[in-house]
Design a protein around this motif. Structure first.
Motif, PDB file in Angstrom:
ATOM      1  N   ILE A 117       0.851  -1.182   0.000  1.00  0.00           N
ATOM      2  CA  ILE A 117       0.000   0.000   0.000  1.00  0.00           C
ATOM      3  C   ILE A 117       0.892   1.238   0.000  1.00  0.00           C
ATOM      4  N   THR A 118       0.669   2.129  -0.974  1.00  0.00           N
ATOM      5  CA  THR A 118       1.463   3.358  -1.077  1.00  0.00           C
ATOM      6  C   THR A 118       0.662   4.593  -0.672  1.00  0.00           C
ATOM      7  N   LEU A 119      -0.661   4.462  -0.647  1.00  0.00           N
ATOM      8  CA  LEU A 119      -1.535   5.569  -0.240  1.00  0.00           C
ATOM      9  C   LEU A 119      -2.737   4.991   0.481  1.00  0.00           C
ATOM     10  N   TRP A 120      -3.132   5.661   1.593  1.00  0.00           N
ATOM     11  CA  TRP A 120      -4.260   5.200   2.405  1.00  0.00           C
ATOM     12  C   TRP A 120      -4.991   6.436   2.886  1.00  0.00           C
ATOM     13  N   LYS A 121      -6.208   6.633   2.378  1.00  0.00           N
ATOM     14  CA  LYS A 121      -7.032   7.781   2.763  1.00  0.00           C
ATOM     15  C   LYS A 121      -8.343   7.269   3.352  1.00  0.00           C
ATOM     16  N   ASP A 122      -8.625   7.647   4.595  1.00  0.00           N
ATOM     17  CA  ASP A 122      -9.867   7.257   5.260  1.00  0.00           C
ATOM     18  C   ASP A 122     -10.865   8.405   5.215  1.00  0.00           C
ATOM     19  N   TYR A 123     -12.064   8.099   4.729  1.00  0.00           N
ATOM     20  CA  TYR A 123     -13.187   9.037   4.717  1.00  0.00           C
ATOM     21  C   TYR A 123     -14.198   8.536   5.748  1.00  0.00           C
ATOM     22  N   TRP A 124     -14.496   9.364   6.759  1.00  0.00           N
ATOM     23  CA  TRP A 124     -15.406   8.964   7.818  1.00  0.00           C
ATOM     24  C   TRP A 124     -15.916  10.199   8.537  1.00  0.00           C
ATOM     25  N   ASP A 125     -16.919  10.000   9.361  1.00  0.00           N
ATOM     26  CA  ASP A 125     -17.563  11.082  10.091  1.00  0.00           C
ATOM     27  C   ASP A 125     -16.947  11.189  11.487  1.00  0.00           C
ATOM     28  N   MET A 126     -16.086  12.174  11.673  1.00  0.00           N
ATOM     29  CA  MET A 126     -15.401  12.321  12.950  1.00  0.00           C
ATOM     30  C   MET A 126     -16.380  12.587  14.100  1.00  0.00           C
TER      31      MET A 126
END
Length: 156
Positions: A117-126
Motif C-alpha cells: 500500500i502506497t496511499l491510504w485515505k480514510d473518509y469517515w464522520d469524525m
C-alpha cells in the motif's frame, strides 16, 4: 481483462485485506509489512497537513487512537478496484474500558503498487466518534507523541 490483470487485481485486494486483518488484530508489526516505505496515511476529515508517512510513523499515528481501546475490530464490506486503486467500504467498532463504544462507517481509498500500500485515505464522520468517545478522548490526543505528523498537501 487479461489473466495478468486478474492476478494483479487479486494481489492488490489481498494486500488491502491483509493489512486490515492485521490492523483489526492490532498486530502492528504485521501491519507494517503491507505498507510501502513511503506510504502516506491520512484521515480526510483532518486533511493532508496531518498525514503520516512510512510504516513506523503510520503505526505511531494509529496507536494514538487504537491502542488505548479495550477492543477494536474492523468488519469487511464492499471492495472495488480498478487495478492499483481500491475503494473499501467497511466499518469499525471501538470500545473503551470505561464502557463507551462507537460504530464508525468508513470508505477507504488505497493505492497498491508492487504488492504494498502506497496511499491510504480514510473518509469517515469524525463527529460519530466524538459523540460516543469518553470525555477525555480529545484531551488524550493533546498529550500524544505527534512526531509522526507529515504535511502531504500537494501529494494526495
Amino acid at each position: 481483462m487479461s489473466v495478468e490483470q486478474v492476478q494483479h487485481t487479486g494481489e492488490v485486494e489481498a494486500a488491502v485485506h491483509g493489512m486490515w486483518e492485521a490492523l483489526s488484530a492490532r498486530d502492528w508489526e504485521a501491519m507494517k509489512t503491507f505498507l510501502s516505505d513511503d506510504c502516506i496515511y491520512l484521515d480526510m476529515p483532518v486533511g493532508p497537513a496531518a498525514a503520516a508517512r512510512g510504516p513506523e510513523d503510520i503505526v505511531k499515528r494509529l496507536k494514538i487512537g487504537l491502542e488505548p481501546l479495550a477492543s477494536y475490530e474492523n468488519f469487511t464490506g464492499l471492495m472495488v478496484s480498478n487495478g492499483a486503486d481500491v475503494m473499501y467500504e467497511h466499518h469499525e467498532e471501538w470500545r473503551w474500558a470505561t464502557g463507551e463504544s462507537a460504530v464508525l462507517q468508513f470508505v477507504t481509498v488505497h493505492r497498491v503498487e508492487g504488492g504494498r500500500i502506497t496511499l491510504w485515505k480514510d473518509y469517515w464522520d469524525m463527529s460519530a466518534l466524538a459523540d460516543h468517545a469518553p470525555p477525555t478522548w480529545l484531551a488524550d490526543f493533546a498529550d500524544a507523541d505527534m512526531s509522526w505528523v507529515f504535511d502531504a498537501t500537494g501529494l494526495v
